[in-house]
Design a protein around this motif. Structure first.
Motif, PDB file in Angstrom:
ATOM      1  N   LEU A 171     -36.622   9.398 -13.906  1.00  0.00           N
ATOM      2  CA  LEU A 171     -36.014   9.676 -12.431  1.00  0.00           C
ATOM      3  C   LEU A 171     -37.325  10.078 -11.650  1.00  0.00           C
ATOM      4  CD1 LEU A 171     -32.865  11.859 -13.055  1.00  0.00           C
ATOM      5  CD2 LEU A 171     -33.140   9.341 -12.499  1.00  0.00           C
ATOM      6  N   TYR A 172     -38.072  11.069 -12.042  1.00  0.00           N
ATOM      7  CA  TYR A 172     -39.399  11.670 -11.253  1.00  0.00           C
ATOM      8  C   TYR A 172     -40.367  10.555 -11.109  1.00  0.00           C
ATOM      9  CZ  TYR A 172     -43.462  14.601 -10.244  1.00  0.00           C
ATOM     10  OH  TYR A 172     -44.321  15.214  -9.664  1.00  0.00           O
ATOM     11  N   MET A 173     -40.371   9.678 -12.214  1.00  0.00           N
ATOM     12  CA  MET A 173     -41.421   8.846 -12.055  1.00  0.00           C
ATOM     13  C   MET A 173     -41.151   7.348 -11.365  1.00  0.00           C
ATOM     14  SD  MET A 173     -43.612   9.021 -15.591  1.00  0.00           S
ATOM     15  CE  MET A 173     -42.374   8.405 -16.688  1.00  0.00           C
ATOM     16  N   GLY A 174     -39.665   7.342 -10.960  1.00  0.00           N
ATOM     17  CA  GLY A 174     -39.074   6.289 -10.342  1.00  0.00           C
ATOM     18  C   GLY A 174     -38.853   5.096 -10.975  1.00  0.00           C
ATOM     19  N   HIS A 175     -38.859   5.068 -12.615  1.00  0.00           N
ATOM     20  CA  HIS A 175     -38.404   4.159 -13.386  1.00  0.00           C
ATOM     21  C   HIS A 175     -36.926   3.834 -13.344  1.00  0.00           C
ATOM     22  CE1 HIS A 175     -41.948   4.511 -16.211  1.00  0.00           C
ATOM     23  NE2 HIS A 175     -42.197   4.995 -15.206  1.00  0.00           N
ATOM     24  N   LEU A 176     -36.272   5.020 -13.096  1.00  0.00           N
ATOM     25  CA  LEU A 176     -34.878   4.823 -13.146  1.00  0.00           C
ATOM     26  C   LEU A 176     -34.023   5.551 -12.010  1.00  0.00           C
ATOM     27  CD1 LEU A 176     -34.441   5.638 -16.851  1.00  0.00           C
ATOM     28  CD2 LEU A 176     -34.108   3.571 -15.732  1.00  0.00           C
ATOM     29  N   ARG A 177     -32.852   5.243 -11.560  1.00  0.00           N
ATOM     30  CA  ARG A 177     -32.076   6.244 -10.798  1.00  0.00           C
ATOM     31  C   ARG A 177     -30.878   6.994 -11.459  1.00  0.00           C
ATOM     32  NH1 ARG A 177     -29.270   0.919  -8.442  1.00  0.00           N
ATOM     33  NH2 ARG A 177     -29.201   0.869 -10.636  1.00  0.00           N
ATOM     34  N   TRP A 178     -30.451   7.762 -10.640  1.00  0.00           N
ATOM     35  CA  TRP A 178     -29.239   8.702 -11.406  1.00  0.00           C
ATOM     36  C   TRP A 178     -28.239   8.198 -12.091  1.00  0.00           C
ATOM     37  CZ3 TRP A 178     -28.935  12.999 -13.201  1.00  0.00           C
ATOM     38  CH2 TRP A 178     -27.532  13.487 -13.360  1.00  0.00           C
ATOM     39  N   PRO A 179     -27.689   6.899 -11.483  1.00  0.00           N
ATOM     40  CA  PRO A 179     -26.622   6.341 -12.421  1.00  0.00           C
ATOM     41  C   PRO A 179     -27.019   5.536 -13.589  1.00  0.00           C
ATOM     42  CG  PRO A 179     -26.731   5.471 -10.097  1.00  0.00           C
ATOM     43  CD  PRO A 179     -28.025   6.301 -10.050  1.00  0.00           C
ATOM     44  N   ASP A 180     -28.546   5.417 -13.644  1.00  0.00           N
ATOM     45  CA  ASP A 180     -29.153   4.637 -14.888  1.00  0.00           C
ATOM     46  C   ASP A 180     -29.183   5.715 -16.218  1.00  0.00           C
ATOM     47  OD1 ASP A 180     -29.471   2.430 -13.293  1.00  0.00           O
ATOM     48  OD2 ASP A 180     -31.502   3.118 -12.525  1.00  0.00           O
ATOM     49  N   VAL A 181     -29.430   6.920 -15.802  1.00  0.00           N
ATOM     50  CA  VAL A 181     -29.392   8.123 -16.795  1.00  0.00           C
ATOM     51  C   VAL A 181     -28.335   8.457 -17.131  1.00  0.00           C
ATOM     52  CG1 VAL A 181     -31.720   8.399 -15.949  1.00  0.00           C
ATOM     53  CG2 VAL A 181     -30.060   9.893 -15.314  1.00  0.00           C
ATOM     54  N   LYS A 182     -27.112   8.064 -16.583  1.00  0.00           N
ATOM     55  CA  LYS A 182     -25.698   8.549 -17.190  1.00  0.00           C
ATOM     56  C   LYS A 182     -25.453   7.437 -18.485  1.00  0.00           C
ATOM     57  CE  LYS A 182     -23.662   8.691 -12.767  1.00  0.00           C
ATOM     58  NZ  LYS A 182     -22.613   9.142 -11.984  1.00  0.00           N
ATOM     59  N   PRO A 183     -25.374   7.992 -19.251  1.00  0.00           N
ATOM     60  CA  PRO A 183     -25.080   7.123 -20.651  1.00  0.00           C
ATOM     61  C   PRO A 183     -23.596   6.400 -20.261  1.00  0.00           C
ATOM     62  CG  PRO A 183     -25.822   9.198 -21.368  1.00  0.00           C
ATOM     63  CD  PRO A 183     -25.436   9.356 -19.906  1.00  0.00           C
ATOM     64  N   PHE A 184     -22.772   6.864 -19.793  1.00  0.00           N
ATOM     65  CA  PHE A 184     -21.604   6.096 -19.620  1.00  0.00           C
ATOM     66  C   PHE A 184     -21.266   6.263 -17.957  1.00  0.00           C
ATOM     67  CE2 PHE A 184     -21.637   8.472 -23.651  1.00  0.00           C
ATOM     68  CZ  PHE A 184     -21.277   7.583 -24.349  1.00  0.00           C
ATOM     69  N   GLU A 185     -20.578   4.891 -17.565  1.00  0.00           N
ATOM     70  CA  GLU A 185     -19.897   4.709 -16.344  1.00  0.00           C
ATOM     71  C   GLU A 185     -18.875   5.840 -16.070  1.00  0.00           C
ATOM     72  OE1 GLU A 185     -19.718   0.937 -14.427  1.00  0.00           O
ATOM     73  OE2 GLU A 185     -20.280   0.110 -16.314  1.00  0.00           O
ATOM     74  N   ASP A 186     -18.774   6.156 -14.709  1.00  0.00           N
ATOM     75  CA  ASP A 186     -17.944   6.835 -14.555  1.00  0.00           C
ATOM     76  C   ASP A 186     -16.395   6.983 -14.803  1.00  0.00           C
ATOM     77  OD1 ASP A 186     -20.042   8.397 -13.310  1.00  0.00           O
ATOM     78  OD2 ASP A 186     -19.262   8.059 -11.378  1.00  0.00           O
ATOM     79  N   TRP A 187     -15.952   5.473 -15.037  1.00  0.00           N
ATOM     80  CA  TRP A 187     -14.555   5.245 -15.648  1.00  0.00           C
ATOM     81  C   TRP A 187     -14.274   5.753 -16.825  1.00  0.00           C
ATOM     82  CZ3 TRP A 187     -15.276   2.329 -19.706  1.00  0.00           C
ATOM     83  CH2 TRP A 187     -16.312   1.578 -19.832  1.00  0.00           C
ATOM     84  N   TYR A 188     -15.479   5.913 -17.713  1.00  0.00           N
ATOM     85  CA  TYR A 188     -15.239   6.074 -19.128  1.00  0.00           C
ATOM     86  C   TYR A 188     -14.546   7.551 -19.292  1.00  0.00           C
ATOM     87  CZ  TYR A 188     -16.651   7.315 -23.756  1.00  0.00           C
ATOM     88  OH  TYR A 188     -16.719   7.761 -25.050  1.00  0.00           O
TER      89      TYR A 188
END
Lengths: 447, 450
Positions: free
Chosen positions: A47-64
């Protein structure tokens, strides 16, 4: 059954998932003050390095969570009333439980350094930590990281993406001296140099100096040197979060004490992950294992006990992995940092490229494999795991080395060089013959 | 202190650092090249040739120089810093401008090619040399397309130089685009033969096996018959056999021109693909519909031919025009490439390509290919899903210890390249136990249960 889990890290979530599978009817509630949803803690750096966004580091989507009826409460648990089987929350209504899992994780370990409360002094464990780090390292020129372990090198990599001058203070004579043998550490050190990180070995943090505004301006090292820095990363380990056990009869030491079933001293209350401390760990295993993988395994194990299938925690052969800037690292089994009595070690290193392999084994006639370190080489987990479980003799491991190769297609294969190096170093033993991996034609024909 | 929801994309890496002066210089060359090409479009006759070639030269030099400056120096490795923080790669203003410009080019190319006259004429010399005929809008398009694959291919070779798999694969798409999609069709034209693309097959190049297409090829003697035979064999024999052994990748990320552009020019945008479950549902419902449509239409057209046109009359031509417009022009061109900077590089391949759908069915059900997850080593970081241009949420499989066997996967291998723990590997192996998850991760298989 209502299971309440304090903490939505990997241990808590793994437990929730396993309980859902074992007990489809159970009510499961996860409480976390840190984040509304489970996220990958090892991914915070991206996240800090800008490789990923917050949703990308969530292992499961919110519907899960909704679809699996895992209730999420974004709130801080403040107090446990064990007699009333109730957890009190800071904002919301209290939760009554039948079973309670404490998966409260860990936090940065400080060593009472003078000035450690100055602004700009912090660790990197939580989501709030990485947000703070992003904020406090803007418009900063120099940073110091204290601690030569996995988090220290992560911090250095993060800071280098912002072009900061980074100095690492490492207590040992070489990098991660408590874990890595010197040869491996030298390869990591080369990475650090290559990426412009200055490292001071054999150096500890003595004092943190602040400016008039209460912000860190420099550190003084154990050698008396003053290093200017506007940010100080503390990467000297973590300490279990015990706050919630205050005022209860739950026994604690450094962590929350648990038996081999991960039960605390209070019936109905369990602990797993970074916060748990085993009373009697098997020989060679640590009482506290603050690691993603063990958090997952402890979470899965404790779920069985909670569901009435008492299951002792046995993690099997140790494994871990990391990446030091561009250098990948995998380890399986036990590889001590220093030579041990009755044990032998074979180290192969590529003459030019940053690649290395170590096989640690019994020096007796069995030559049984005890551990593997791989740097810049990808090894197959299940093959290494089988070698270790079967105490495979090292000559046999070497003969089978091709089966463990997990490097992508077209990568150079180093097994012949490794086997040749072993044979050259052990001229009195029968020469190891590398079992050939199937070539392209053989593979095509083996339908 | 900013919280994670303060910015839409990447708050923690904001603001991205200023572009260094040297990088600006290289990018300025690219911009000047583009400017020269715009000037060419409106230049008087005497100026247009020099302006055109100056533009191409500046563009090429700038692109190569920038690639070297950005990726060719310093340590090799995965370099994704500020990917989601820069406007150009995170749907910012630069991305929208790029998208509109690309889309605009396609619109002019398809519907108002007369405005490209000044860009086409300077290519007459090259076209005469290669094809023995004057240039037209499609020669201009093919030339720019090939140039894009080569220049951005060089960038990909530098960026992924630490991975032999990526090097070989990138060289392959560059070779097939230059040799089989640009040089060979040109040479065929020069030899008064049909402009045949040996690397495009039915159902992507649907008309190669339509009655009309077959008949027109057969008018060209032995070579025409060979081309028809090549098309039939590639579609119905080689495709299943190669996919059985290597998966869909032998075509989609090694040979295909659309894939070639996506893997090179589209590489900076690969992470923009939609990973949500919703998007997967759209993908399945659209792409198989396109495939079904082509299959049914092909069958009907052959039936119609057998019945002497009693069934459909001249619908064949009508179909080619309509489908060609909707799918060929709108979907694969305007949306597929024009929206690279917004939707990612594989929109056409994922949602629209009938060949990808056909290969995908084979890969899912009749193939030895899989991406193996390395035991219990996954840390759910999400880098694999991020770089998947086909929008596969790779980590869903990896964190469960399961092999990744998805119809959509084109086998580009970037998930394996980007994984910081060496968890993923593209492998061809026995079909037995292909779906078997690792014994080292799931609770069901924990050895603690004895």
């Amino acid at each position: 059954m209502h299971l309440v889990i304090i903490g939505n890290g990997i241990a808590g979530v793994s437990c929730a998932q396993t309980v859902r599978r074992l007990r489809p009817e159970a009510r499961i509630t996860l409480v976390s003050a840190e984040s509304a949803h489970h996220f990958s803690r090892p991914a915070l750096m991206y996240l800090y390095m800008g490789h990923l966004r917050w949703p990308d580091v969530k292992p499961f989507e919110d519907w899960y969570w909704v679809e699996n009826r895992l209730e999420l409460v974004h709130d801080r648990a403040t107090r446990i009333d064990a007699d009333a089987h109730t957890v009190h929350l800071a904002a919301g209504p209290s939760l009554a439980y039948d079973a309670l899992l404490l998966a409260t994780g860990a936090t940065t370990q400080y060593y009472d350094w003078p000035g450690q409360d100055l602004r700009g002094v912090q660790g990197l464990v939580s989501k709030a930590d990485v947000e703070l780090m992003a904020d406090l390292t803007r418009d900063v020129r120099e940073a110091v990281v204290v601690g030569g372990g996995l988090i220290g090198v992560e911090m250095a990599e993060m800071l280098r993406t912002r072009g900061l001058a980074v100095t690492m203070l490492v207590r040992d004579r070489h990098y991660w001296g408590s874990v890595l043998p010197p040869e491996e550490a030298a390869l990591v050190d080369a990475q650090l140099r290559r990426h412009g990180v200055r490292v001071q070995y054999g150096t500890e943090l003595a004092e943190i100096l602040g400016d008039a505004s209460g912000r860190v301006r420099a550190v003084r090292t154990s050698g008396g040197q003053e290093l200017p820095c506007q940010w100080l990363g503390v990467a000297t380990g973590v300490v279990p979060n015990l706050a919630l056990t205050a005022g209860t009869s739950i026994e604690t030491d450094r962590g929350i004490l648990v038996d081999e079933y991960l039960r605390t001293s209070v019936p109905g209350i369990f602990a797993a992950g970074d916060c748990a401390q085993r009373r009697t760990p098997p020989p060679g295993e640590a009482a506290i294992e603050p690691l993603w993988y063990t958090g997952r395994m402890q979470g899965e194990t404790v779920a069985h006990t909670i569901c009435g299938q008492p299951t002792a925690y046995q993690r099997g052969p140790w494994f871990n992995s990391a990446k030091f800037f561009d250098l990948e690292y995998q380890t399986y089994g036990q590889v001590p940092a220093r030579p041990a009595d009755g044990k032998a070690s074979f180290w192969w290193q590529h003459p030019t490229a940053p690649l290395g392999l170590r096989l640690h084994y019994r020096a007796d006639a069995s030559r049984a494999l005890l551990g593997v370190n791989a740097l810049g080489l990808r090894l197959r987990h299940d093959v290494c795991d089988q070698w270790l479980r079967r105490a495979t003799p090292v000559p046999e491991v070497l003969a089978q080395l091709g089966a463990a190769n997990f490097d992508p297609e077209f990568f150079a294969q180093h097994e012949p060089a490794i086997v040749a190096a072993y044979n050259a170093r052990h001229p009195d033993e029968p020469a190891v013959v590398l079992r050939r991996r199937k070539g392209l034609l053989g593979r095509l024909l083996s339908v | 202190m900013p919280s994670l929801s303060a910015y839409s994309d990447q708050p923690l890496a904001h603001p991205a650092p200023d572009t260094p002066a040297a990088e600006r210089l290289w990018l300025a060359l690219v911009a000047l090249g583009l400017l020269a090409l715009v000037v060419t479009a409106a230049a008087p006759a005497g100026l247009r040739e020099p302006a055109f070639w100056l533009g191409v030269a500046l563009l090429s030099a700038g692109a190569l120089g920038w690639s070297w400056w950005k990726f060719g120096r310093g340590p090799d490795g995965v370099r994704h810093n500020y990917l989601w923080a820069r406007a150009s790669t995170s749907r910012g203003a630069v991305a929208w401008v790029t998208g509109v410009a690309l889309t605009g080019f396609y619109v002019v190319l398809y519907w108002w090619p007369e405005y490209l006259e000044n860009l086409i004429r300077p290519l007459d010399g090259l076209s005469q040399l290669l094809r023995q005929r004057q240039a037209d809008q499609w020669f201009l398009y093919g030339t720019f397309y090939t140039l894009a694959v080569l220049l951005m291919g060089a960038r990909a070779l530098l960026k992924y130089r630490h991975s032999p798999y990526q090097r070989v694969r990138t060289a392959s798409v560059m070779f097939f685009q230059l040799g089989f999609a640009w040089l060979l069709p040109g040479v065929l034209l020069a030899l008064q033969q049909p402009e045949f693309y040996f690397t495009y097959f039915w159902p992507l190049k649907y008309d190669y096996l339509f009655p009309g297409g077959v008949q027109s090829l057969l008018q060209n003697g032995h070579l025409g018959a060979f081309m028809v035979g090549w098309g039939v064999i590639m579609s119905f024999v080689a495709t299943p056999v190669l996919t059985y052994f290597f998966g869909k990748r032998w075509y989609c990320s090694w040979v295909c021109g659309c894939g070639g552009l996506a893997e090179t020019a589209g590489d900076p945008y690969r992470h923009l693909s939609d990973k949500r479950r919703e998007a997967w549902r759209y993908e399945v419902s659209i792409v198989y519909t396109v495939l079904g449509f082509i299959v049914v239409t092909t069958a009907l057209l052959w039936l119609n031919t057998r019945l002497g046109g009693a069934l459909l009359g001249r619908l064949s031509d009508e179909f080619s025009r309509t489908y060609g417009f909707v799918v060929g022009a709108l979907f694969s061109g305007v949306v597929g490439v024009g929206f690279y900077p917004i939707l990612g590089s594989r929109v056409w391949c994922r949602y629209g390509c009938p060949m990808a759908a056909y290969l995908g069915l084979l890969q899912k059900h009749f193939s030895r290919f899989r991406i193996t997850t390395n035991g219990g080593q996954c840390i759910s970081c999400g880098n694999c899903s991020n770089v998947c241009e086909m929008g596969i949420d790779v980590k869903q499989y990896a964190q469960r210890g399961e092999p990744i066997i998805r119809a959509a996967c084109v086998g580009c291998g970037l998930c394996s390249t980007a994984c910081p723990r060496g968890v993923l590997n593209l492998e061809n192996g026995p079909r037995e136990g292909r779906y078997q998850p690792s014994q080292l991760i799931r609770a069901e298989s924990l050895r603690i249960l004895d």
